[in-house]
Write a protein that holds these residues in place. Structure first.
Motif, PDB file in Angstrom:
ATOM      1  N   SER A   1       0.811  -1.225   0.000  1.00  0.00           N
ATOM      2  CA  SER A   1       0.000   0.000   0.000  1.00  0.00           C
ATOM      3  C   SER A   1       0.842   1.271   0.000  1.00  0.00           C
ATOM      4  N   SER A   2       2.004   1.216  -0.581  1.00  0.00           N
ATOM      5  CA  SER A   2       2.862   2.393  -0.672  1.00  0.00           C
ATOM      6  C   SER A   2       2.518   3.201  -1.917  1.00  0.00           C
ATOM      7  N   ALA A   3       3.014   4.439  -1.961  1.00  0.00           N
ATOM      8  CA  ALA A   3       2.707   5.333  -3.071  1.00  0.00           C
ATOM      9  C   ALA A   3       3.430   4.893  -4.333  1.00  0.00           C
ATOM     10  N   VAL A   4       2.798   5.202  -5.465  1.00  0.00           N
ATOM     11  CA  VAL A   4       3.382   4.873  -6.761  1.00  0.00           C
ATOM     12  C   VAL A   4       3.427   6.148  -7.595  1.00  0.00           C
ATOM     13  N   SER A   5       4.143   6.071  -8.708  1.00  0.00           N
ATOM     14  CA  SER A   5       4.173   7.157  -9.686  1.00  0.00           C
ATOM     15  C   SER A   5       3.724   6.596 -11.028  1.00  0.00           C
ATOM     16  N   TYR A   6       3.499   7.513 -11.972  1.00  0.00           N
ATOM     17  CA  TYR A   6       2.989   7.101 -13.271  1.00  0.00           C
ATOM     18  C   TYR A   6       3.843   7.724 -14.365  1.00  0.00           C
ATOM     19  N   ARG A   7       3.867   7.020 -15.492  1.00  0.00           N
ATOM     20  CA  ARG A   7       4.577   7.516 -16.670  1.00  0.00           C
ATOM     21  C   ARG A   7       3.595   7.540 -17.842  1.00  0.00           C
ATOM     22  N   VAL A   8       3.647   8.652 -18.597  1.00  0.00           N
ATOM     23  CA  VAL A   8       2.745   8.853 -19.723  1.00  0.00           C
ATOM     24  C   VAL A   8       3.568   9.064 -20.983  1.00  0.00           C
TER      25      VAL A   8
ATOM     26  N   VAL B   1       5.463   6.719 -32.923  1.00  0.00           N
ATOM     27  CA  VAL B   1       6.759   6.591 -32.267  1.00  0.00           C
ATOM     28  C   VAL B   1       6.569   7.153 -30.865  1.00  0.00           C
ATOM     29  N   TRP B   2       6.629   6.261 -29.863  1.00  0.00           N
ATOM     30  CA  TRP B   2       6.312   6.678 -28.501  1.00  0.00           C
ATOM     31  C   TRP B   2       7.341   7.675 -27.997  1.00  0.00           C
ATOM     32  N   ALA B   3       6.835   8.726 -27.416  1.00  0.00           N
ATOM     33  CA  ALA B   3       7.694   9.784 -26.898  1.00  0.00           C
ATOM     34  C   ALA B   3       7.131  10.225 -25.560  1.00  0.00           C
ATOM     35  N   GLU B   4       8.003  10.698 -24.730  1.00  0.00           N
ATOM     36  CA  GLU B   4       7.588  11.202 -23.416  1.00  0.00           C
ATOM     37  C   GLU B   4       8.088  12.621 -23.253  1.00  0.00           C
ATOM     38  N   GLU B   5       7.273  13.400 -22.600  1.00  0.00           N
ATOM     39  CA  GLU B   5       7.620  14.787 -22.353  1.00  0.00           C
ATOM     40  C   GLU B   5       8.359  14.902 -21.023  1.00  0.00           C
TER      41      GLU B   5
ATOM     42  N   ASN C   1       7.188  10.412 -13.514  1.00  0.00           N
ATOM     43  CA  ASN C   1       7.082  10.585 -12.063  1.00  0.00           C
ATOM     44  C   ASN C   1       5.846  11.408 -11.673  1.00  0.00           C
ATOM     45  N   ILE C   2       4.769  11.105 -12.324  1.00  0.00           N
ATOM     46  CA  ILE C   2       3.498  11.765 -12.012  1.00  0.00           C
ATOM     47  C   ILE C   2       2.910  11.083 -10.778  1.00  0.00           C
ATOM     48  N   THR C   3       2.533  11.876  -9.793  1.00  0.00           N
ATOM     49  CA  THR C   3       2.028  11.301  -8.539  1.00  0.00           C
ATOM     50  C   THR C   3       0.503  11.283  -8.467  1.00  0.00           C
ATOM     51  N   LYS C   4      -0.162  12.088  -9.254  1.00  0.00           N
ATOM     52  CA  LYS C   4      -1.624  12.104  -9.268  1.00  0.00           C
ATOM     53  C   LYS C   4      -2.145  11.339 -10.483  1.00  0.00           C
ATOM     54  N   PRO C   5      -3.328  10.757 -10.378  1.00  0.00           N
ATOM     55  CA  PRO C   5      -3.868   9.972 -11.499  1.00  0.00           C
ATOM     56  C   PRO C   5      -4.470  10.844 -12.595  1.00  0.00           C
TER      57      PRO C   5
ATOM     58  N   ARG D   1       1.430   3.888 -17.490  1.00  0.00           N
ATOM     59  CA  ARG D   1       1.728   2.712 -16.660  1.00  0.00           C
ATOM     60  C   ARG D   1       2.100   3.168 -15.259  1.00  0.00           C
ATOM     61  N   THR D   2       2.091   2.194 -14.343  1.00  0.00           N
ATOM     62  CA  THR D   2       2.418   2.445 -12.936  1.00  0.00           C
ATOM     63  C   THR D   2       3.873   2.068 -12.701  1.00  0.00           C
TER      64      THR D   2
END
Length: 337
Positions: free
Chosen positions: A55-62, A71-75, A80-84, A103-104
């Motif tokens: 039950s620990s906190a997670v981060s997200y990647r978009v 072609v997948w790219a990330e900004e 390290n997004i903490t809110k959903p 993803r988580t």
């Protein structure tokens, strides 16, 4: 028995440990209910929150890519997004159709990617209603002013506005055939040639005609028209004429009353008439007096008194009693005679 040293044992165990770590890297739950919400070209990627190990906190990647050339790219701000949720209004153009995935992550642990359906803000955003709507009545016209659903200075959208107006009715669901619809590109419009002293209602809708994107309807506003200047002058004139006519009639009635007072009195108060049986009695006065005298003599007690001027000189008093009647006569003196 073969004895293996620590270095050799490490090299034999290392592949097994890496495989175990790789296998455990997909044990995090993947985000669920991944959707894109776009309102007035303010775009937000949202999903249900995920709890990590213990039950620990997670981060997200978009990440995102163009549908035509994925072609997948990330900004910079998409890791390290903490809110959903993730705002991507300035990431891509509203003309480009894109796909997002999220993803988580928790340390070295990661979940599977979850992709969205293709999204294009130009066609899929929700347009809000026009803002700052104001209406002013000008005689039998209603002047309406409004602004675009959002600040349009940096995007240069060309909006079209549909203004629907109708005469106010008690029916809640008024047929569209009874509504008048006008379209304009201006942010102000005059509903002219309306019926005087009539309440009208209207609402406004913004449209992007290039993509046939219709926005939401505004609230309904109602205003009541007033008289035109010509009608107002005519009403005042007729009121003045009517008042003058009333005054003339009143003055004429007063003059007639003053001149013909006797006639009016005779009309309003006819002369008194004596009842017929009284009139017959009055025609024979003596009979009436005798009958009245007899009635009074038979029923009433009465005394007759004569007072002499000087009773000391010749006081002669005669008392007589007859039945229930007593008469007292004071005889007059020779002088009085």
């Amino acid at each position: 028995m073969l004895c293996l040293g620590p270095p050799l044992l490490f090299f034999l165990v290392k592949p097994l440990l890496e495989a175990a770590v790789a296998e455990s890297s997909f044990h995090l739950p993947a985000p669920q209910n991944v959707t894109i919400i776009s309102y007035n070209f303010q775009n937000t990627l949202k999903w249900s929150p995920v709890m990590g190990i213990n039950s620990s906190a997670v981060s997200y990647r978009v990440e995102h890519c163009k549908k035509s050339d994925c072609v997948w790219a990330e900004e910079v701000d998409s890791t390290n997004i903490t809110k959903p949720e993730y705002y991507f209004t300035n990431v891509i153009s509203e003309f480009v159709e894109v796909i997002f995935r999220v993803r988580t992550e928790q340390g070295e642990l990661k979940s599977d990617w979850v992709e969205t359906a293709p999204f294009q803000a130009r066609t899929q955003t929700i347009l809000g209603p026009p803002r700052e709507i104001d209406a002013t009545v000008e005689a039998n016209s209603i002047f309406v002013s409004y602004n675009a659903p959002f600040d349009n200075k940096s995007r240069f959208f060309v909006f079209q506005y549909l203004i629907s107006y109708w005469e106010k009715s008690t029916d809640k669901d008024l047929p569209s055939s009874d509504k008048v619809v006008v379209d304009t590109r201006d942010t102000q419009y005059t509903l002219a040639n309306l019926m005087e002293m009539t309440e009208y209602c209207f609402h406004i809708q913004a449209v992007l005609p290039e993509k046939d994107l219709h926005g939401r309807l505004s609230d309904t506003y109602c205003k009541k028209t007033s008289f035109t200047e010509t009608r107002r002058i005519l009403f005042i004139t007729l009121t003045f004429i009517f008042a003058v006519i009333i005054l003339i009639i009143v003055f004429f009635c007063l003059m007639v009353i003053q001149k013909h007072q006797n006639v009016i009195k005779s009309l309003w108060g006819p002369p008194l008439t004596i009842p017929l049986h009284y009139e017959e009695d009055l025609q024979n006065p003596q009979m009436t007096v005798v009958e009245e005298f007899k009635n009074c003599a038979g029923e009433d007690h009465w005394d007759s008194v004569s007072v002499l001027p000087s009773a000391e000189q010749n006081p002669t008093v005669t008392n007589s009693t007859d039945g229930n009647n007593q008469n007292v006569h004071l005889l007059e003196t020779d002088e009085f005679r």
